[in-house]
Structures are given as structure tokens and as C-alpha cells.
Design an enzyme around this catalytic site. Structure first.
Site, PDB file in Angstrom:
ATOM      1  N   HIS A   1      -3.247 -17.317  -5.465  1.00 52.95           N
ATOM      2  CA  HIS A   1      -4.263 -16.599  -4.688  1.00 52.95           C
ATOM      3  C   HIS A   1      -5.533 -17.426  -4.501  1.00 52.95           C
ATOM      4  O   HIS A   1      -6.469 -16.960  -3.874  1.00 52.95           O
ATOM      5  CB  HIS A   1      -4.587 -15.286  -5.409  1.00 52.95           C
ATOM      6  N   ASP A   2      -5.592 -18.625  -5.089  1.00 54.79           N
ATOM      7  CA  ASP A   2      -6.806 -19.442  -5.018  1.00 54.79           C
ATOM      8  C   ASP A   2      -6.704 -20.610  -4.043  1.00 54.79           C
ATOM      9  O   ASP A   2      -7.653 -21.379  -3.905  1.00 54.79           O
ATOM     10  CB  ASP A   2      -7.140 -20.016  -6.406  1.00 54.79           C
TER      11      ASP A   2
ATOM     12  N   ASP B   1       0.848  -1.189   0.000  1.00 56.49           N
ATOM     13  CA  ASP B   1       0.000   0.000   0.000  1.00 56.49           C
ATOM     14  C   ASP B   1       0.886   1.243   0.000  1.00 56.49           C
ATOM     15  O   ASP B   1       1.718   1.405   0.883  1.00 56.49           O
ATOM     16  CB  ASP B   1      -0.881  -0.052   1.264  1.00 56.49           C
TER      17      ASP B   1
ATOM     18  N   ASN C   1      -0.436   4.586  -0.411  1.00 59.64           N
ATOM     19  CA  ASN C   1      -1.082   5.846   0.020  1.00 59.64           C
ATOM     20  C   ASN C   1      -1.853   5.686   1.323  1.00 59.64           C
ATOM     21  O   ASN C   1      -2.698   6.495   1.659  1.00 59.64           O
ATOM     22  CB  ASN C   1      -2.000   6.365  -1.096  1.00 59.64           C
TER      23      ASN C   1
ATOM     24  N   ASP D   1      -3.692 -10.138 -16.289  1.00 54.12           N
ATOM     25  CA  ASP D   1      -4.737 -11.143 -16.136  1.00 54.12           C
ATOM     26  C   ASP D   1      -5.844 -10.790 -17.123  1.00 54.12           C
ATOM     27  O   ASP D   1      -6.299  -9.651 -17.162  1.00 54.12           O
ATOM     28  CB  ASP D   1      -5.272 -11.111 -14.707  1.00 54.12           C
TER      29      ASP D   1
ATOM     30  N   ASP E   1      -7.721 -16.214 -17.490  1.00 53.88           N
ATOM     31  CA  ASP E   1      -8.525 -16.794 -16.421  1.00 53.88           C
ATOM     32  C   ASP E   1      -9.541 -17.808 -16.962  1.00 53.88           C
ATOM     33  O   ASP E   1     -10.289 -17.502 -17.901  1.00 53.88           O
ATOM     34  CB  ASP E   1      -9.267 -15.650 -15.720  1.00 53.88           C
TER      35      ASP E   1
ATOM     36  N   ASP F   1      -4.248   3.668   2.607  1.00 49.05           N
ATOM     37  CA  ASP F   1      -5.677   3.427   2.789  1.00 49.05           C
ATOM     38  C   ASP F   1      -5.909   1.955   3.153  1.00 49.05           C
ATOM     39  O   ASP F   1      -7.040   1.485   3.177  1.00 49.05           O
ATOM     40  CB  ASP F   1      -6.473   3.807   1.529  1.00 49.05           C
TER      41      ASP F   1
ATOM     42  N   GLU G   1      -5.051 -20.350 -17.811  1.00 47.88           N
ATOM     43  CA  GLU G   1      -5.383 -20.951 -16.533  1.00 47.88           C
ATOM     44  C   GLU G   1      -6.620 -21.768 -16.791  1.00 47.88           C
ATOM     45  O   GLU G   1      -7.613 -21.260 -17.308  1.00 47.88           O
ATOM     46  CB  GLU G   1      -5.666 -19.886 -15.483  1.00 47.88           C
TER      47      GLU G   1
HETATM   48  O1  TEU Z   1      -9.954 -19.458 -10.708  1.00 45.91           O
HETATM   49  C1  TEU Z   1     -10.316 -20.588 -11.416  1.00 45.91           C
HETATM   50  C2  TEU Z   1     -10.792 -21.692 -10.643  1.00 45.91           C
HETATM   51  O2  TEU Z   1     -10.807 -22.816 -11.089  1.00 45.91           O
HETATM   52  C3  TEU Z   1     -11.447 -21.418  -9.397  1.00 45.91           C
HETATM   53  O3  TEU Z   1     -12.458 -22.369  -9.373  1.00 45.91           O
HETATM   54  C4  TEU Z   1     -10.565 -21.530  -8.227  1.00 45.91           C
HETATM   55  O4  TEU Z   1      -9.682 -22.593  -8.252  1.00 45.91           O
HETATM   56  C5  TEU Z   1     -11.462 -21.635  -7.099  1.00 45.91           C
HETATM   57  O5  TEU Z   1     -10.862 -21.121  -6.016  1.00 45.91           O
HETATM   58  C6  TEU Z   1     -12.081 -23.027  -7.063  1.00 45.91           C
HETATM   59  O6  TEU Z   1     -12.026 -23.718  -5.917  1.00 45.91           O
HETATM   60  C7  TEU Z   1      -9.928 -18.265 -11.413  1.00 45.91           C
HETATM   61  C8  TEU Z   1      -9.291 -17.200 -10.556  1.00 45.91           C
HETATM   62  O7  TEU Z   1      -7.961 -17.515 -10.320  1.00 45.91           O
HETATM   63  C9  TEU Z   1     -10.105 -17.039  -9.315  1.00 45.91           C
HETATM   64  O8  TEU Z   1      -9.517 -16.134  -8.414  1.00 45.91           O
HETATM   65  C10 TEU Z   1     -11.466 -16.572  -9.710  1.00 45.91           C
HETATM   66  O9  TEU Z   1     -12.298 -16.516  -8.578  1.00 45.91           O
HETATM   67  C11 TEU Z   1     -12.105 -17.504 -10.739  1.00 45.91           C
HETATM   68  O10 TEU Z   1     -11.215 -17.850 -11.787  1.00 45.91           O
HETATM   69  C12 TEU Z   1     -13.267 -16.817 -11.399  1.00 45.91           C
HETATM   70  O11 TEU Z   1     -12.814 -15.748 -12.173  1.00 45.91           O
HETATM   71 CA    CA Z   2      -3.516   2.065  -1.271  1.00 46.06          CA
END
Ligand code: TEU
Ligand code: CA
Length: 571
Positions: free
Chosen positions: A329-330, A19, A21, A96, A196, A23, A252
Site C-alpha cells: 500500500h506504500d 464494501d 454496506n 498491523d 509498522d 457507503d 516493517e
Molecule cells: O511505512 C513506512 C515507511 O517507510 C514509509 O516511509 C513509506 O515507505 C512511505 O510511503 C515512504 O515513502 C509505514 C506504513 O506502511 C505507511 O503506510 C505509513 O504511512 C508509515 O509507516 C507511517 O506509519
Molecule cells: Ca462500508
């Protein structure tokens, strides 16, 4: 095109990166301020999770305007500056591309929703329900029906959250609009796209029920995933856009099959260059994903080895290419899943890094992984992840799992685990911000943070740095052939990476038990890197828990010549 086979790619999930600024939300200027850190680590390329305008129901994966930067992340000028600063450092960037769906706040959807004659109606899947029920029985990735009600009779398809409306790729106008978005960013100088859930863009014609003989919502599987037209569209995208800019395409794919992944990325397909596969991240999950708890999140080392072998061999046999990752991140951070934080934190973090950097395929690092960040259990009231919140409810409603248990499962697997702010220092708010961050900070930042990691030569950070240097100085690690040894060993993964110039041997104990191994072959070599003690390469070895080594083998000229010439597959 970026030299992706020799690159190390770092994923930035912008909201929690840095971050600038104050917030409490990460932003583009925050990223710019850390580019020197990434360069120093050895990163060539970043993959930036979405920064476009979005209501953030799915934190940027629900885009309301592809041509605008979300105000909390900055402005288009900030983005242009980011590109400039990256190029200045010789770094590249993958954006992305979220093109399977838009937010229901996107102008196309709003027009389609409000106006029955809208040309945008056919951008989406609007359909009449059946006897008061949704048009079909498809289960959404995030739990419950894949359909959201438009009015009393009609619905629209939302395979993820109800505010992410699926786009109809059969409509050529939709495809053109997406290509226009791509061109807009390519003209600015981005190097490619991480696409995605791109394997979901060809839905089965007529959207029929899946397994109609069964009760309840059914996972649509091949009715939604990896349809035959995905290949056609990727090829068209390549012809019309990617090839013109020599840009990289990285797919992906949810539950992408091995055959499809290889076809998507085989150079003869003239589509894209790389895919992710989910098989390592799915270990311990049931076939429906992280909220499918039928396997109780357990898996064996043999399964881990099996998945590794399957994808490594496929790339060589079918001339496809993947990116390798352990965290993103998933999924919750991988140390707790594949390593052992309590007893072998450093050892297992380094062993797993060594694994990811010695495989064929481009290694990805998810922000904070390089300093050994760990998961944080949040109270239900602190959850941010829509998938978690909805899946807990769905487990309760559909499977009658008591809410208290469903919440425990949710807390265990929620994506929030991996989305806590990056821990830069032991100062207030971990140096991420000077105010309370948007999501809870892991209190262990006091001893797990980038600043301290950079000072300590034994840190996970320095091990990542060494691995990156090593990968760059040994071509065999980037493009060499993968040959596994001791396949049936229960705890140790053992493989060679070979090219005309050299042979490397990798040994990794993937378990928390010490293990003996008698190598399938008698080999001599010198140590290049290890995560514990220097150890001479012998036929019979004893490895401590999570002990890992890379050796450079002494070549036996004759033997090598024969095996290379008889080799069916050249990578
Ligand atoms: O995720 C694809 C995906 O297969 C998702 O189902 C993910 O693994 C999920 O957490 C299932 O258990 C992509 C992105 O990386 C994710 O952040 C998004 O939420 C999703 O697509 C929809 O855009
Ligand atoms: Ca910020």
C-alpha cells in the site's frame, strides 16, 4: 506459531478491499465475504492493515484508540466474527501494530498536550525549540521538519505526518502499554503482528542535529533508524508477549539495513521471525525514498539482480529471514515498475509472480495484484495520500521544483496508485460497492477484474494459484538453498533452489528484450511451470521477453552429496 516458511500471506488494505454496506468504504464484513475467494486462491494467512479507530490522516496508521475498531470498518463484534471465520477456514491473521507513533487524537497525546503535568508528557518527545526553530534539523519522512509546534516555544516529534506523534520507547510505561495492546488481540486469537516502522523506535539520545554543518533539514538516518535498543526492545517484546502466545513478529523497517534485518530475525536473537526490506521497492528511488527523484525512477536489471542476490545470500549466511513482496500500500503497483504493461502485460505479471514465489522467504501478495491490477493517475484534486500532497509541497518549498513538475512526480509515485478499490467484477463500481467509492476506481475494471480472471484459465489469477500449489508441493521452494547461476547475465535471473530431496532451476527474463543464455552448468530437467510455451531445458536457451520457467532437475547423486556436505550454510 504459524508455519510462516510454508505460508503465503495476503495483504488487505481494508478501505479499498470490499464494501459490504454500500457507503463506498471497504469494511470487515466485506473482508469476511471474500474469505472463500482467498482460500480458493491458496492463501493461509492475511496481514490486515490497520482497522483501529483513527482520524485517517494516514489511513489508519494514525491510531487514536488501539482497543476500538474504526466505525467505518465495523465493530469489535465484526472483528471477532472475522477471526472466527478465518479459523473456520484454517487461516491465520497478522494485525498491523503501529507502535512508533499514535495519532495526536489519541487520549495519551491529548492529555499530554493539554496538561503540563500529565504523566503522558514523557510518552512522547516534547522539546523546546532553538532560536525560533525546531529542536533539531531532522527531515520528516513525509517532507519538511520532523517537528510540529505545540506552542510558541515548544514542539513535539512527528517523524511522519504532523498528526502522528512519535512514542518514546525509552519510557517502560510506553512499552508496557503497547504490550497490553498486543495481548488484547492475542487473547482474541490473532496469530501475530506486522510491526509498522518498528526499526524507528530507538531515537538517538538527546535528539541531536544530524550533519549540523549542512544547511536545511537532514534525513536523520542512523539517529532515527535501527538504533541499538531496537534489538533490546524486540527481545523484551518477545519475552513478555510474543513467546507467551507463540505469536509471529514481522518487522516493517524503513530502510532497514541488511545486517540489522538479519539480526532482528536470527533465531538466536530471540526477537522476531521475519522482516520486510525495502531494497526492491526502492529501486529507481533516491536514497530518501520515492520523492527523491535523483535517479529519475530508473534502474537496471543488474541492480534488480544484485538486490535479490544480496538478500537471498544474506539469509543463508546469517540465518535471518525476510518476507518478499513486490507491491504494497506504500508504493505504486509493481507491474509498471518492474514489468511492462503496454507490450507484455500478462507475461511480465506472471514472470514477476514467478520470481516472488520461487525465492527463499515468505511470499506476500498485495490485494489486487493476483488479478493484475494497474496504477491509476489521479488528478491532483482527487489525491488522498498525505505523503504525496505534503511531499509535492516540500519539493517545491525546499528544492524549488516548480509545482507543475512536483505534481507530475507526485502523480507518478503517489501511494494512491495502489489504493484504488479492488476490482471484483465488471458490474457497477467493479463490484466493490454500489455507490461511488471513497477513492477513484480504475476504469479498466471492465476487463481487469477477479470474476473474469477466475473464468479465464490463462489469467494472471490462475498463474498465482498454480504458483501457490507448486510452492506448497516443493519443499525446496520454501526452505531450499538459493544458488545463483549466470550472475553476470544482463537480463536473465537464473538460480537453483536445492534441498536434500530435489533441485529446482528457475529462469526469468526480467526484460522486454529477447535474450540468449548459455547456462553456467549443463543441466537436465523437466518443466514444472512456465508463463508461455513449454520449453526443453538446454544449455543454450533463448528466452522471449519476460519468459520464465521452473524446472525440476534430474539429480546427479554423487555431485549432490558432495555439494551438500561441503555446504557451509544449511537453510
Ligand atoms: O511505512 C513506512 C515507511 O517507510 C514509509 O516511509 C513509506 O515507505 C512511505 O510511503 C515512504 O515513502 C509505514 C506504513 O506502511 C505507511 O503506510 C505509513 O504511512 C508509515 O509507516 C507511517 O506509519
Ligand atoms: Ca462500508
Amino acid at each position: 506459531m504459524i508455519d510462516f516458511k510454508h505460508s503465503v500471506i495476503y495483504q488487505i488494505w481494508p478501505r479499498s478491499f470490499k464494501d459490504s454496506n454500500n457507503d463506498g468504504i471497504g469494511d470487515i464484513q466485506g473482508i469476511i465475504s471474500k474469505l472463500d475467494y482467498l482460500k480458493e486462491l491458496g492463501i493461509d494467512c492475511i496481514w490486515l492493515s490497520p482497522i483501529y479507530a483513527s482520524p485517517n490522516d494516514d489511513y489508519g496508521y494514525d491510531i487514536s484508540d488501539y482497543y476500538a475498531i474504526a466505525p467505518e470498518y465495523g465493530t469489535m463484534n465484526d472483528f471477532d466474527q472475522l477471526l472466527f471465520e478465518l479459523k473456520k477456514r484454517g487461516m491465520s491473521i497478522l494485525m498491523d501494530l503501529v507502535a512508533n507513533h499514535t495519532s495526536t487524537k489519541h487520549a495519551w497525546f491529548i492529555d499530554a498536550y493539554n496538561n503540563p503535568d500529565s504523566e503522558y508528557r514523557d510518552f512522547y518527545f516534547f522539546k523546546e525549540g532553538k532560536n525560533g526553530n525546531p529542536p533539531n534539523n531532522w527531515l520528516s519522512f513525509f517532507g519538511g521538519s520532523s517537528w510540529t509546534k505545540e506552542n510558541e516555544h515548544s514542539y513535539y516529534l512527528t517523524s511522519f505526518a504532523p498528526t502522528q506523534a512519535d512514542l518514546n520507547w525509552k519510557n517502560p510505561q510506553v512499552r508496557q502499554e503497547i504490550y497490553n495492546v498486543m495481548e488484547f488481540y492475542l487473547k482474541k486469537g490473532v496469530d501475530g503482528f506486522r510491526m509498522d516502522v518498528i526499526n524507528c523506535i530507538d531515537k538517538k539520545d538527546g535528539l541531536p542535529d544530524k550533519n549540523p554543518e549542512k544547511k536545511g533539514y537532514q534525513f536523520p538516518d542512523d539517529y532515527l533508524l535501527n538504533g541499538p535498543l531496537v534489538h533490546t526492545y524486540l527481545k523484551e517484546m518477545n519475552e513478555k508477549v510474543l513467546s507467551k502466545y507463540d505469536a509471529l513478529g514481522l518487522a516493517e523497517g524503513c530502510l532497514v539495513t541488511l545486517d540489522d534485518a538479519m539480526k532482528y530475525t536470527n533465531p538466536d536473537s530471540k526477537g522476531i521471525q521475519m522482516t520486510f526490506h525495502f531494497d526492491i521497492s526502492m529501486l529507481g528511488y533516491g536514497s530518501l525514498g520515492k520523492y527523491d527523484f535523483r535517479k529519475f525512477y530508473r534502474f537496471t536489471t543488474s541492480e534488480f539482480k544484485e538486490v535479490t542476490r544480496k538478500w537471498q545470500n544474506a539469509m543463508q549466511e546469517k540465518n535471518g529471514y525476510v518476507g518478499n513482496f513486490l507491491s504494497n500500500h506504500d508504493n505504486k503497483r509493481h507491474l509498471e515498475r518492474f514489468g511492462n504493461i503496454e507490450l507484455y502485460y500478462l507475461e511480465s505479471a506472471k514472470a514477476l509472480a514467478l520470481y516472488n514465489f520461487t525465492l527463499y522467504g515468505t511470499p506476500f501478495i498485495y490485494q489486487g495484484e493476483e488479478i493484475g491490477m494497474t496504477n491509476l493517475k489521479l488528478d491532483y484534486s482527487e489525491w488522498k495520500d498525505y505523503e504525496a500532497i505534503n511531499s509535492v509541497q516540500a519539493m517545491h518549498d525546499m528544492l524549488h521544483v516548480p509545482l507543475s513538475i512536483a505534481k507530475k512526480i507526485g502523480a507518478y509515485v503517489t501511494r494512491d496508485n495502489a489504493r484504488t478499490p479492488v476490482q471484483w467484477s465488471n458490474e457497477n463500481y467493479a463490484g466493490f460497492s454500489s455507490v461511488t467509492p471513497w477513492i477513484k476506481l480504475n476504469p479498466n475494471y471492465i476487463h481487469i477484474n477477479a470474476h473474469d480472471s477466475m473464468i479465464d484459465p490463462q489469467s494472471i489469477y490462475h498463474f498465482y494459484k498454480k504458483l501457490i500449489v507448486l510452492r506448497k508441493s516443493h519443499e525446496a521452494l520454501c526452505t531450499g538453498k538459493f544458488i545463483e547461476l549466470n550472475k553476470d547475465h544482463k537480463s536473465i535471473l537464473c538460480f537453483k533452489r536445492i534441498n536434500d530431496e530435489e533441485e529446482l532451476l528457475i529462469l526469468i527474463n526480467l526484460t522486454k528484450q529477447a535474450a540468449d543464455i548459455t547456462l553456467d552448468e549443463k543441466l537436465d530437467g523437466i518443466e514444472l511451470l512456465h508463463n508461455g510455451l513449454d520449453k526443453e531445458l538446454r544449455r543454450v536457451m533463448k528466452l522471449a521477453p519476460y519468459e520464465a520457467h521452473i524446472y525440476q532437475l534430474t539429480k546427479k547423486e554423487e555431485k549432490v552429496k558432495v555439494s551438500l556436505h561441503s555446504s557451509k550454510y544449511r537453510v
